[in-house]
Design a protein around this motif. Structure first.
Motif, PDB file in Angstrom:
ATOM      1  N   LYS A  17      -3.269  -4.804   8.086  1.00  0.00           N
ATOM      2  CA  LYS A  17      -2.959  -3.574   7.347  1.00  0.00           C
ATOM      3  C   LYS A  17      -2.843  -2.406   8.310  1.00  0.00           C
ATOM      4  O   LYS A  17      -1.924  -1.581   8.223  1.00  0.00           O
ATOM      5  CB  LYS A  17      -4.053  -3.283   6.306  1.00  0.00           C
ATOM      6  CG  LYS A  17      -4.061  -4.262   5.150  1.00  0.00           C
ATOM      7  CD  LYS A  17      -4.928  -3.759   4.003  1.00  0.00           C
ATOM      8  CE  LYS A  17      -6.393  -3.791   4.371  1.00  0.00           C
ATOM      9  NZ  LYS A  17      -7.262  -3.412   3.242  1.00  0.00           N
TER      10      LYS A  17
ATOM     11  N   TYR B 207       0.848  -1.195   0.000  1.00  0.00           N
ATOM     12  CA  TYR B 207       0.000   0.000   0.000  1.00  0.00           C
ATOM     13  C   TYR B 207       0.885   1.246   0.000  1.00  0.00           C
ATOM     14  O   TYR B 207       1.671   1.433   0.921  1.00  0.00           O
ATOM     15  CB  TYR B 207      -0.891   0.023   1.250  1.00  0.00           C
ATOM     16  CG  TYR B 207      -2.167  -0.760   1.086  1.00  0.00           C
ATOM     17  CD1 TYR B 207      -3.379  -0.104   0.967  1.00  0.00           C
ATOM     18  CD2 TYR B 207      -2.144  -2.147   1.027  1.00  0.00           C
ATOM     19  CE1 TYR B 207      -4.552  -0.825   0.800  1.00  0.00           C
ATOM     20  CE2 TYR B 207      -3.307  -2.872   0.853  1.00  0.00           C
ATOM     21  CZ  TYR B 207      -4.511  -2.201   0.736  1.00  0.00           C
ATOM     22  OH  TYR B 207      -5.669  -2.903   0.568  1.00  0.00           O
TER      23      TYR B 207
ATOM     24  N   LYS C 216      -8.902   0.636  -1.337  1.00  0.00           N
ATOM     25  CA  LYS C 216      -7.737  -0.140  -1.723  1.00  0.00           C
ATOM     26  C   LYS C 216      -6.852   0.632  -2.680  1.00  0.00           C
ATOM     27  O   LYS C 216      -7.235   1.648  -3.251  1.00  0.00           O
ATOM     28  CB  LYS C 216      -8.191  -1.431  -2.404  1.00  0.00           C
ATOM     29  CG  LYS C 216      -8.694  -2.458  -1.413  1.00  0.00           C
ATOM     30  CD  LYS C 216      -8.942  -3.779  -2.114  1.00  0.00           C
ATOM     31  CE  LYS C 216      -9.621  -4.741  -1.150  1.00  0.00           C
ATOM     32  NZ  LYS C 216     -10.148  -5.902  -1.865  1.00  0.00           N
TER      33      LYS C 216
END
Lengths: 317, 400, 285
Positions: free
Chosen positions: A209, A55, A108
């Motif tokens: 995450k 990410y 996302k």
């Protein structure tokens, strides 16, 4: 065998870093090396979310800012000793990262990047406008060094600070390596490779995450705090989006998803401008070109290429 | 290279053969690229120009030695980290002891935070943030007065015009603009006036109509626009477009060309700019006119209004070194700087305090002026009521 | 009431610019899944070009815009071919980093070619209309009308033309589109060309109504993405609604809450939408 070899390499690198100040005659380069080591800490954090989890976060410099301002303000208003405020700073940063991470991680890929970028803008605007607390653009001056006048070491001496930062950078690199090798690290890599699959086997990917995002922010907060006490001066300028892009560049150039990568990348982003001075106004164009070409032709960075070369040689002998 | 060769040749012509000739490196840290370059590049040029003139007229005389100046300039991009890097490099690597330039507050603040501990002297130019000279750093002086010194004069001026309700629209996130407004407000309130609203805009904002719409609803007697030229020009235009027809005052220091690119001359008509007198041909002294001509010839472009701040630094440094009689002892030179009278060669119109150029804070004061836009030009109308001695005493009471 | 109306009018002009930027971003994202971060800087390049043709070569405004559009089209195609295509099959993170690199390059090129001083495209519309206390400058009105026209044209193109339908087919299901005989090699080029052309128009609007300067493009692209998140990723009606909502929110926030924090307020609105309606205002759940 391979792991032993890696340890030897890291050991040698550490010895090199310890000897470095003795090899440099011009103190200016020690100064740059201190900055580079601070960037190593921030880049190790960036690597956790960008390199391992996949990410792109564009708020690393913003989090450095939160760390830097929190240590400086805690020292000013609560009279906390420097070492304590440096330790608390990453936790303050973590608090803000939790707050921002939860909504951002609902989206996302690219959109996570954009949302984090918006956070960096918000942090910047607040630092600029919240005068009563941050003194705005004028910044905070006279941030104390870790030791007073009669301290054991002379903290005004850049060499002292170099070793201080070196120890912390080495510890944080070790911590990053531990995280990556643990089960958590494996899940992070799995998320990068196929997030849906991770969800399908019943793992709550969002927790991992969020962990990666908050941890990366804590690295940044620590780096920012150390920066503040090293430079004795902070203002919002140095915690803008351009610096967050530097953190991304450090990870990509060095080698994302490797432990050595951020170290190489951090020195690269600090020393590269020094050697690009001849290019002057073309610097921005060159920077961009390096980034584009590196992503297309060497997506695994310098560390990746080095490893490929080593393996090739070993294969031949 | 060319400059050294030239200065050597000039020195020979000056017949300074009896003295041993040496080179004194002086450093410049300033914004040469990026947004701050508008201020930093002309300042750097001005130091080079002054150094060239000093060399041509025989250099700096210290005892039996004559020093020719050599300028080493680094780009700090108006960025704090880059500025500390540039100054570190000048001191650590190039062995420079005298550092000039410094156009922008953030970068200057970063260097000011550590310069006290260095064997060096720092001369600040255009950076207007007040806190740079409140800590009485012994080896730092500044030629440009802090923004609030000018803001107070502006407040008195606007109050004398009889305005009671003033609306402010400013780059209030920038410290020195905010302090200009604070000082302005204090003087306005003394005369029974008030600031009815303080609206902010950012450096990259170009649409200020929401803020102006709000101001229009408050029906002020006058508006005060404080900020960088580029957004400020839009404010003047959009105020007219929104039908605001009260007097417009400002603190922007922009050239005619910068404004007419955005607004028509009719839209600008009657706007006031209340700022340090700085360099405008209309108000320039003989020195100012000569500076303008020499600068234009040397660099092929007219000097910016604020560039003489660093030109004047260079002459102040020359006088201080000669008074101290040393180039090695920076403490002595720093002390001498606070003791010299205003040099004859300076361009700005300084108001000395106790007959000295810099006060005990290391701060110099220029006169402030009221300029008005009249059919396409900024016209100098009058000096603003400025009290350098009183402000200097006030500055000494601050320490953060 | 006049003040509220005036603020809404104020917000619509900048909102229209946001819509055009967001339309370009949303089509690229819908078809290719790329967050084309360099879009803002490319748009400003178009604005700079127009300025250059008008002031240096004395071209009439419309001709200058036309040439800038053509150059913009080619630039868009080049960017797709040279920069994005090589990383299309790699991890999506790579495309984003390429986009960041492109942004730096285009910003650098703009700076090198056009300098760091702000640039305003000269027009001779200086009248101001007044409707019962609500004022609107002539130029602002034309910008709003032009934006509306472009939005309508874009909608017609996507809904009615064959190419438009092919684009929609690829966006909805790439594999099925291939089976149906859509040429997936040329579609990305068309999409980039259209998106860049819209961007250039936005650049001209910003350049004539406000100004073009270093960093303005980056600021706009961030707002553009905020619009996408507000309106729903890849949705054209979403971009229109989102852009207007953002523009008007900013104006109202500056007028009635705080001008210093107007951008923060805009982002807070974006984040709240994300929390309570992650698919965006107009997106499908």
């Amino acid at each position: 065998m391979a792991r032993n070899r890696t340890y030897i390499l890291y050991g040698l690198a550490l010895v090199g870093f310890v000897l470095l100040p003795q090899l440099i005659s011009v103190k200016y380069y020690i100064h740059l090396s201190v900055l580079a080591l601070i960037w190593v800490i921030a880049a190790q954090g960036q690597n956790l979310i960008q390199g391992y989890t996949g990410y792109v976060s564009i708020v690393q410099a913003g989090f450095m800012g939160i760390g830097a301002y929190s240590t400086a303000l805690m020292g000013m208003h609560f009279d906390l000793p420097v070492w304590l405020s440096i330790i608390i700073a990453p936790f303050v940063t973590a608090f803000f990262a939790l707050l921002t991470g939860y909504p951002s991680l609902r989206v996302k890929g690219h959109y996570f990047a954009i949302v984090t970028l918006a956070f960096n803008m918000v942090i910047f605007i607040v630092l600029m406008n919240f005068h009563q607390l941050t003194h705005g653009e004028a910044g905070i001056t006279g941030i104390p060094k870790p030791g007073g006048k009669d301290a054991l070491f002379n903290w005004r001496d850049r060499e002292t600070y170099y070793y201080f930062v070196l120890i912390i950078a080495a510890l944080m690199t070790g911590l990053a390596a531990l995280i990556v090798r643990s089960r958590i690290g494996q899940i992070l890599v799995a998320i990068r490779q196929n997030e849906d699959l991770v969800g399908a086997v019943g793992i709550a990917a969002w927790k991992y995450k969020l962990f990666a995002f908050v941890t990366s922010a804590m690295f940044a907060g620590l780096a920012g705090a150390i920066y503040a006490h090293y430079q004795s001066f902070i203002n919002p300028e140095i915690f803008g989006i351009a610096q967050s892009l530097d953190a991304i560049l450090a990870v990509i150039i060095g080698g994302s998803g490797t432990i050595a990568g951020p170290i190489i990348g951090a020195f690269f982003v600090v020393f590269l401008p020094e050697y690009l001075r001849f290019a002057d106004s073309f610097r921005l164009i060159l920077y961009g070109l390096v980034l584009v070409l590196a992503t297309i032709f060497m997506p695994r960075g310098i560390a990746g290429i080095a490893r490929d070369l080593m393996e090739k040689r070993r294969g031949r002998t | 290279m060319k400059l050294t060769a030239m200065t050597a040749a000039l020195a020979l012509m000056a017949g300074a053969a009896w003295a041993e000739e040496k080179t004194l490196d002086i450093g410049v840290s300033d914004a040469l690229t990026g947004g701050g370059a508008v201020y930093g590049l002309p300042q750097t040029n001005a130091v080079k120009l002054a150094a060239k003139e000093i060399n041509a007229s025989g250099g700096i005389k210290v005892g039996d030695d004559v020093y020719m100046l050599n300028v080493i300039a680094y780009d700090d991009k108006a960025n704090p980290t880059e500025a500390s890097n540039a100054v570190r490099k000048l001191i650590d690597r190039d062995g420079v002891k005298y550092i000039l330039g410094f156009c922008c507050s953030g970068a200057t603040g970063a260097v000011a935070s550590f310069i006290e501990f260095e064997d060096a002297v720092m001369l600040v130019g255009n950076a207007a943030e007040r806190s740079i000279t409140t800590r009485e750093i012994p080896n730092l002086t500044r030629t440009r007065p802090p923004a609030d010194y000018t803001g107070a004069a502006a407040g008195t001026f606007v109050a004398e015009k009889g305005h009671k309700r003033v609306a402010v629209l400013g780059a209030l996130d920038v410290g020195f603009y905010a302090s200009y407004v604070d000082a302005f407000e204090k003087e306005l309130e003394k005369a029974g006036g008030e600031i009815v609203s303080r609206e902010a805009f950012g450096l990259k904002d170009r649409d200020m109509s929401p803020q102006l719409t709000k101001i229009r609803g408050q029906e002020p007697d006058a508006i005060l626009v404080v900020g960088y030229v580029e957004p400020a020009a839009f404010i003047y235009r959009q105020a007219v477009e929104l039908g605001i027809d009260v007097p417009r005052y400002g603190f922007t220091s922009g050239s005619e060309e910068q404004f007419t690119r955005v607004a028509t001359s009719e839209q600008m008509e009657g706007v006031w700019d209340l700022r340090p007198t700085e360099l405008t041909l209309l108000s320039a002294s003989e020195n100012g006119k000569a500076y303008h001509a020499n600068y234009t010839e040397e660099f092929g472009i007219a000097p910016s209004p604020s560039s003489p701040y660093s030109y004047d630094q260079t002459y102040a440094l020359k006088d201080a070194i000669e008074a101290a009689g040393t180039v090695e002892d920076t403490e002595a030179v720093a002390a001498a700087l606070r003791d010299i009278a205003v040099p004859d060669e300076v361009v700005m119109q300084y108001l000395p305090v106790d007959e000295k150029m810099f006060d005990q804070n290391g701060q110099a004061y220029t006169s402030n002026g009221a300029f008005q836009w009249q059919s396409g030009n900024w016209v100098f109308v009058q000096d603003l009521p400025s009290d350098a001695a009183a402000y200097s005493a006030f500055l000494s009471t601050l320490d953060d | 009431m006049v003040e509220v109306l005036q603020q809404i009018i104020n917000g619509i002009a900048i909102g229209g610019v946001y819509v055009l930027i967001a339309l370009g971003l949303t089509t690229v994202f819908g078809i290719l899944g790329i967050a084309h971060f360099a879009h803002g800087s490319v748009s400003m390049f178009g604005g700079y070009l127009t300025f250059f043709f008008v002031t240096s070569w004395g071209f009439p405004l419309l001709l200058a815009i036309l040439i800038a559009l053509l150059v913009g089209l080619m630039l868009g195609v080049l960017i797709e071919l040279l920069a994005y295509r090589p990383v299309r099959d790699a991890n999506h993170i790579n495309a984003f980093i390429v986009a960041l690199g492109l942004t730096m390059m285009v910003e650098g090129i703009n700076l090198e070619l056009f300098g760091h001083e702000q640039v305003v495209i000269p027009t001779d519309f200086s009248r101001v209309f007044n409707f019962g206390g609500v004022t609107i400058p002539e130029l602002r009105l034309y910008v709003i009308l032009a934006a509306a026209l472009l939005i309508a044209a874009m909608t017609v193109f996507v809904e009615r033309t064959k190419t438009g339908q092919a684009i929609r087919a690829v966006a909805e299901n790439r594999d099925a589109a291939i089976l149906m005989g859509v040429n997936v090699k040329t579609i990305p080029l068309v999409v980039f060309a259209i998106s860049t052309a819209l961007g250039v128009c936005a650049g001209v609007m910003v350049g004539s109504l406000f100004a073009i300067a270093p960093g303005i493009g980056e600021g706009l692209v961030v707002k553009g993405f905020a619009v996408l998140i507000l309106g729903g990723l890849g949705s054209i009606p979403g971009a229109v609604v989102g852009g207007l909502v953002l523009g008007i929110t900013e104006a109202l926030a500056a007028g009635f809450i705080s001008s210093a924090y107007k951008d923060v307020i805009a982002f807070v609105v974006m984040i709240s939408v994300l929390l309570f309606r992650p698919q965006g205002l107009m997106g499908k759940a």
